[in-house]
Design an enzyme around this catalytic site. Structure first.
Site, short mmCIF file in Angstrom:
data_model
loop_
_atom_site.label_atom_id
_atom_site.label_comp_id
_atom_site.label_asym_id
_atom_site.label_seq_id
_atom_site.Cartn_x
_atom_site.Cartn_y
_atom_site.Cartn_z
N THR A 1 0.79 -1.39 0.05
CA THR A 1 0.14 -0.12 -0.16
C THR A 1 0.87 1.27 0.08
O THR A 1 0.70 2.48 -0.70
CB THR A 1 -0.84 0.17 1.16
N THR A 2 1.96 1.18 0.92
CA THR A 2 2.71 2.40 0.97
C THR A 2 3.61 2.76 -0.20
O THR A 2 4.01 3.78 -0.53
CB THR A 2 3.66 2.13 2.36
N TYR B 1 -12.18 -4.20 -3.89
CA TYR B 1 -13.36 -3.71 -4.70
C TYR B 1 -14.28 -4.87 -4.97
O TYR B 1 -15.58 -4.52 -4.89
CB TYR B 1 -13.00 -3.02 -5.97
N TYR C 1 -2.70 -10.43 4.29
CA TYR C 1 -2.79 -9.30 4.47
C TYR C 1 -4.15 -8.66 4.62
O TYR C 1 -4.76 -8.53 3.67
CB TYR C 1 -1.86 -8.63 3.35
N ARG D 1 -9.07 -0.55 3.69
CA ARG D 1 -8.61 -0.44 2.35
C ARG D 1 -9.61 -1.12 1.27
O ARG D 1 -9.82 -0.58 0.16
CB ARG D 1 -7.11 -0.56 2.17
N LYS E 1 -0.52 -10.22 8.13
CA LYS E 1 -0.31 -8.96 8.51
C LYS E 1 -1.54 -8.49 8.86
O LYS E 1 -2.58 -8.35 8.07
CB LYS E 1 0.34 -7.97 7.20
N ILE F 1 5.41 -4.46 9.97
CA ILE F 1 5.72 -3.90 8.62
C ILE F 1 5.13 -2.60 8.90
O ILE F 1 3.91 -1.92 8.78
CB ILE F 1 4.76 -4.80 7.67
#
Length: 294
Positions: free
Chosen positions: A45-46, A109, A135, A140, A163, A204
């Site tokens: 994501t980052t 989505y 994850y 998100r 995660k 993380i």
């Protein structure tokens, strides 16, 4: 099968004139190595993976593996997608390049059922031989992996960890209690220490991009049972951990890296923009509380 645990940074992807700045990318990864991180996590994501092309995504994975080669620092490659076929392709590429493990985000989505999530992760895990980390970041993706589904997935031999970025300590403890054969890593800097204290085996971190030495020290001390030291580091880090989420990640962390002189250009991919004036000034103010090593 060597599992990837410990202190890790969710790497930013630096841009210069609209393209990935691989010169700076290498410098940032070498800085992670220098200051004691156990692993790096490219294109999560980052790393703005959602706006990278498929080829750019692969180039970031390949670069991270090559830079970390023979350093002792591992690569947990971001390889998730809302398309199972694409996630498999990225996962197989990461394995081919020499990544140590893959990080696979829940499909976003399209909001699959729990059975759909199970079949997705089963297909991804069975497509590679390297370890797979789930994850979970429902804020998100709009979907959360339920405990029952995690229990089923933990029976697949190379799915070793999750995660957990739901922000819920209750859920984290529930996973640790209900699924003891799955390792938990923190995906929320504000609760890194509580998750480690509850049995987590790593973090993380977004903050780790800026302050890798402190994140590495926090993780090591907490995992060694040095509670007083790790609590103190956690308290020291709280102002920056909080500030780096005043806008959507990675907007604040890239601004912080630019202010600190770690990246030469403050660029994002649309639809992300620079932080607003007030938040930019706040980031400038909070960074002054820390010694950012170049």
């Amino acid at each position: 099968m060597a599992e990837v645990i410990g202190s890790m940074s969710a790497l930013i992807t630096p841009f210069l004139n609209g393209k990935i700045d691989f010169v700076t990318y290498e410098k940032l990864i070498r800085r992670q190595i220098q200051y004691g991180m156990d692993a790096v996590v490219p294109v999560g994501t980052t790393g703005e993976s959602a706006t990278l092309s498929h080829d750019e995504h692969k180039e970031c994975i390949e670069a991270a593996v090559q830079i970390c080669k023979n350093s002792g620092v591992k690569v947990l490659a971001g390889a998730g997608s809302n398309s199972t076929k694409e996630a498999i392709d990225l996962s197989q590429f990461a394995q081919k390049m020499g990544a140590d493990a893959i990080l696979s985000v829940t499909p976003y989505y399209n909001k699959p059922s729990q059975e759909g999530l199970f079949e997705h992760y089963k297909a991804v895990a069975q497509s590679v031989d390297i370890p797979v980390m789930l994850y979970n970041v429902p804020g998100r993706t709009g979907i959360s992996i339920e405990i029952e589904t995690i229990t089923r997935l933990a029976e697949i031999k190379n799915i070793y960890a999750i995660k957990e970025a739901s922000g819920s300590m209750e859920r984290t403890i529930s996973i640790a209690t209900s699924v003891p054969n799955i390792k938990i890593l923190s995906g929320e800097d504000a609760i890194n220490y509580p998750i480690l204290a509850a049995g987590g085996v790593g973090v993380i971190s977004v903050t780790g991009n800026l302050l890798p030495r402190l994140i590495a020290k926090l993780t090591k001390s907490a995992m060694s049972g040095e509670d007083k030291e790790s609590r103190q580091i956690n308290q020291t880090l709280y102002p920056i951990n909080h500030t780096l989420f005043v806008e959507s990640n990675p907007i604040p962390i890239k601004a912080a890296m630019f202010i600190a002189g770690l990246i030469p250009s403050l660029e994002y991919r649309l639809p992300l923009l620079k932080p607003n004036e007030g938040n930019y000034r706040l980031i400038e103010k909070i960074i002054k509380l820390y010694e950012v090593e170049l």
